[in-house]
Scaffold this active site. Sequence first.
Site, short mmCIF file in Angstrom:
data_model
loop_
_atom_site.label_atom_id
_atom_site.label_comp_id
_atom_site.label_asym_id
_atom_site.label_seq_id
_atom_site.Cartn_x
_atom_site.Cartn_y
_atom_site.Cartn_z
N SER A 171 0.83 -1.21 0.00
CA SER A 171 0.00 0.00 0.00
C SER A 171 0.87 1.26 0.00
O SER A 171 1.72 1.40 -0.87
CB SER A 171 -0.95 -0.05 1.21
OG SER A 171 -1.99 0.86 1.06
N HIS B 177 -7.57 -5.84 0.27
CA HIS B 177 -6.38 -4.97 0.23
C HIS B 177 -5.17 -5.56 0.95
O HIS B 177 -4.10 -4.97 0.95
CB HIS B 177 -6.76 -3.62 0.86
CG HIS B 177 -5.73 -2.55 0.67
ND1 HIS B 177 -5.29 -2.15 -0.57
CD2 HIS B 177 -5.03 -1.81 1.58
CE1 HIS B 177 -4.37 -1.20 -0.42
NE2 HIS B 177 -4.19 -0.98 0.87
N ASP C 244 -10.31 -4.97 -4.46
CA ASP C 244 -9.58 -4.13 -3.52
C ASP C 244 -10.29 -2.77 -3.47
O ASP C 244 -10.25 -2.01 -4.43
CB ASP C 244 -8.13 -3.95 -3.98
CG ASP C 244 -7.29 -3.15 -2.99
OD1 ASP C 244 -7.88 -2.48 -2.13
OD2 ASP C 244 -6.05 -3.20 -3.09
#
Lengths: 279, 266
Positions: free
Chosen positions: B96, B248, B220
Amino acid sequence: MIKWESKALDFINQTSRWDKEKHISSFLAFSISLVKNLLQADVALQLEFENEHSAKVKNASPNFHNGAVVNPDPVRQLLYRNAFKTIYWQEFPADNPLKDQLEDLLCAVIIPINIEPHNSLLLLGWSDPQEFDQGFQDCIETIRLRLKEILTQTQERLYFQGIAIRFAAILHSLPHAVVFINNDGYAGWVNQKAADILELAGPGEQLPAILSDAMTQLRNRAVNTEDIYNTAIQLFASPENAISDWEWKLDGESPITYRVSCLPVTSQRINGRLWIFEE
Amino acid sequence: MDLSKKHNIHFAGNPQAGKTLVFGHGFGIDQQSFSQIVPAFEQDYRIVLYDNAGGGNSDLSSYSYERYETLEGYVTDLMSIMAFAQGTHTTFIGHSVSGMIGMMVANRQPQLFDKLVLIGSSPRYLDDQHSSYIGGFDDAALKALFEAMQTNYEAWVIGFSPMAMRNEDRPELAKQFASSLQALRPDIALAVAKAIFLLDHRQELPRVSHPTLVIQTANDIVVPPIVSEYMERHIPGSKRIKINAEGHFPQLSAPHEVIAALQSFV
């Protein structure tokens, strides 16, 4: 006149002629850019020590440096070791804490500018060899003094603008109409609600004469003008007098009664009267 | 400040290995999120794990709203961590937001990394009509997100965790993420969320000069496929793979898929 003296004077002259109508935050950016141009540096930037954990690059040219975060401790130690005097680097030391900012450059000048609440430094860098002779160093010291004034002025203005914005936001959010008239005869202030009922162009600063005229017109629209007038005579008999729950009854398409308060405002720096109109 | 303490830095794997893997975690989780991934590489790699400022067991006393107002503070942190860790032939694996942090470090100091792996990363979350960019969030959605975090953090955690984790058949995963979010200081969580969701580092992508792997999962909510496609188009020579995982956090929900993808690349 010697070249460096002329450049120092040029810096003072140009920064003194800066257009004060522009936002204050552009003053420092303009000044740093001017230093860069006058001294033909390849990089010029401000490093502001925001707090114990953060030092941030601002007002940089080239501007891709802006926003970079530098670990403040190694830079503080560097300044401390040099007794907070201007540092002239013909070549960079191995433990240079400003490596990223000085990448691809050959020499640099670091000018500490100590002011409260946030200390800063100005970093100038060149990709060609430079002679930091006495004339150059005198020029830098003159620029440093002027930059300190500019930085102080910038921080103070931003601080006061912040306060003004905060209080204006609070006062404009009040459900009551608020009018302040300064006794000096030069300054007055209304919030949005007061601007509406006094039929003024907008909120904010107003000349007391305009406010008095608008309030007289409002009073004259009242159906109890005589009562208002008699109460006003008693109220203004002494500057310390205050009143609340004073009724101003307005007629018209949608009749309305305002409960008016008028309070003296007395402090070391300001004397006036605060008017509050509640529906 | 002791850097090791500040970022809770841990070394694992084989100290004699000539290759290093550095794992950077995303928002709301910490280095423990890689605990199912690390064993697969312990024999052949020296492994560096750390917690981002404000998260995990990082030292909260050194958290600064100013320093971490944007990713720049995290970028400087990662450069310091790399100087401390002294890795060789390093692959940075960023989940991320850490993917973007690693990319920014690689662009500033290319010698620090040999390769980059970006798991569920995005260069910009907010749509940009002007450039026809789709990030997955509009202004209203982000405003609502920040308001929800600010007004009732606990309620936001309960609602956000299952949406981000997916894998509804394994509710313990969302619960694990919720616990991790609940451990954050709400004011820091909000500040970090703003730094992440308001970022725009699209200009970094074409500057990447390292072999880069972009990993995309299904469903996601934070990073839709169109974003990873954008990254693949704009990072020179990058490779994008879709793994058989949803949500995610594939390193938590489908670690074997992530391991296989990493092994194919590193």
